[in-house]
Design a protein around this motif. Sequence first.
Motif, mmCIF file in Angstrom:
data_model
loop_
_atom_site.group_PDB
_atom_site.id
_atom_site.type_symbol
_atom_site.label_atom_id
_atom_site.label_comp_id
_atom_site.label_asym_id
_atom_site.label_seq_id
_atom_site.Cartn_x
_atom_site.Cartn_y
_atom_site.Cartn_z
ATOM 1 N N GLN A 40 5.569 -66.747 50.148
ATOM 2 C CA GLN A 40 4.149 -66.463 49.990
ATOM 3 C C GLN A 40 3.530 -67.344 48.900
ATOM 4 O O GLN A 40 2.464 -67.936 49.085
ATOM 5 N N GLN A 43 3.309 -71.062 49.907
ATOM 6 C CA GLN A 43 2.181 -71.284 50.808
ATOM 7 C C GLN A 43 0.857 -71.233 50.053
ATOM 8 O O GLN A 43 -0.058 -72.023 50.318
ATOM 9 N N GLU A 44 0.753 -70.306 49.102
ATOM 10 C CA GLU A 44 -0.457 -70.216 48.274
ATOM 11 C C GLU A 44 -0.683 -71.523 47.513
ATOM 12 O O GLU A 44 -1.813 -72.018 47.432
ATOM 13 N N GLU A 47 -1.990 -74.207 49.900
ATOM 14 C CA GLU A 47 -3.384 -73.982 50.288
ATOM 15 C C GLU A 47 -4.327 -74.250 49.117
ATOM 16 O O GLU A 47 -5.424 -74.791 49.304
ATOM 17 N N LYS A 48 -3.901 -73.896 47.923
ATOM 18 C CA LYS A 48 -4.747 -74.014 46.741
ATOM 19 C C LYS A 48 -5.027 -75.471 46.374
ATOM 20 O O LYS A 48 -6.116 -75.813 45.904
ATOM 21 N N LYS A 333 3.633 -68.137 38.836
ATOM 22 C CA LYS A 333 3.470 -66.972 39.704
ATOM 23 C C LYS A 333 4.785 -66.215 39.909
ATOM 24 O O LYS A 333 4.795 -64.980 40.049
#
Length: 341
Positions: A40, A43-44, A47-48, A333
Amino acid sequence: MVRSKRWLLVWMLFFGALLLPMQLEARDAGQVLDKVKIRQVVQEAYEKFKNDDSGKNADYIKALAEVDPKIFGIAVVLRDGTVIEAGDTKSKVSIQSLSKVFTAALVMQEHGAEFLQKKIGANATGLPFNSIIAIELHHGSASNPFVNAGAIQATSWVKAKDSKERWAKIKHNMDAFAGHTLEFNKEVYASEVNDNKRNQAIAKLMDAYGRMGSDPLKATTVYTKQCSVNVNARDLGIMGSVLANHGVNPLTGKRLLKEAYVPRLLAVMATAGLYDNAGDWLYQTGSPAKSGVGGGLLTVVPGKMAIGVVSPPLDKYGNSVRAQKATIYIINKLGLNPYAK
């Protein structure tokens, strides 16, 4: 009484056997949840930062300037060999200075960690990666194997009867780290080999100080070849996972570096892996890493994982902009900074 205790022991063993699969399942579920979280976050990160167009390709090497700047891929490889990817993880760029890590590892494996420290050094120079002044200031020492002087020097010390064998050993070693045969980029090599006079001068100066293990100009040519090998984000993640897994490639099971040498190599990555910006990188991530002007960035979280990112546009220090941002995001994160524990 003795008989009762025996029956009690039998029942404990019986129920223990029944509970063990449940315990293992719960433990495995925890691992799966961890991997789901990593997937997750990866992927974040993609995309960011996928639309971040800051930085520019290296242009002092013509072939690098022509690489598609939109390439952006992230590959996290865990100690158990699990690969978690996002974005374009198949497009290749030349490995460039990232190759220095694996040749330094080969020299350690052949000569020992003390040899690398004594012959080349393990300190940051405080000057640019291609500095000639740094050699003079440090009395002929390259200071570390990740500046050009130290990398050429490391190449020269790989045991071989001639340059052909030396190149074959270096290439085979990189292939072993990646777990497959990496492609040699003839275009990049041709672009670099005809414009490496500064590196030739550095090699000759190192030779004048008695620091080279073989002919300086031939060693420079081999060094240029090792920088011209193609990798993608997945390759970098797998190559780094060997260091995260204490010197063993988790996909092939082959030991490529003695376990005792791994923390020494990671220490040099921490202090000198991102050119003149290594200190700021460590300040933000607490993690050893190495970059290359081809746009690759490899970060190792010791004992846990490696993060390989490819994105050609660079900042003023020669480090990939998107790769740094994505990696910092993932580390923060997931709480991977060892100094934050």
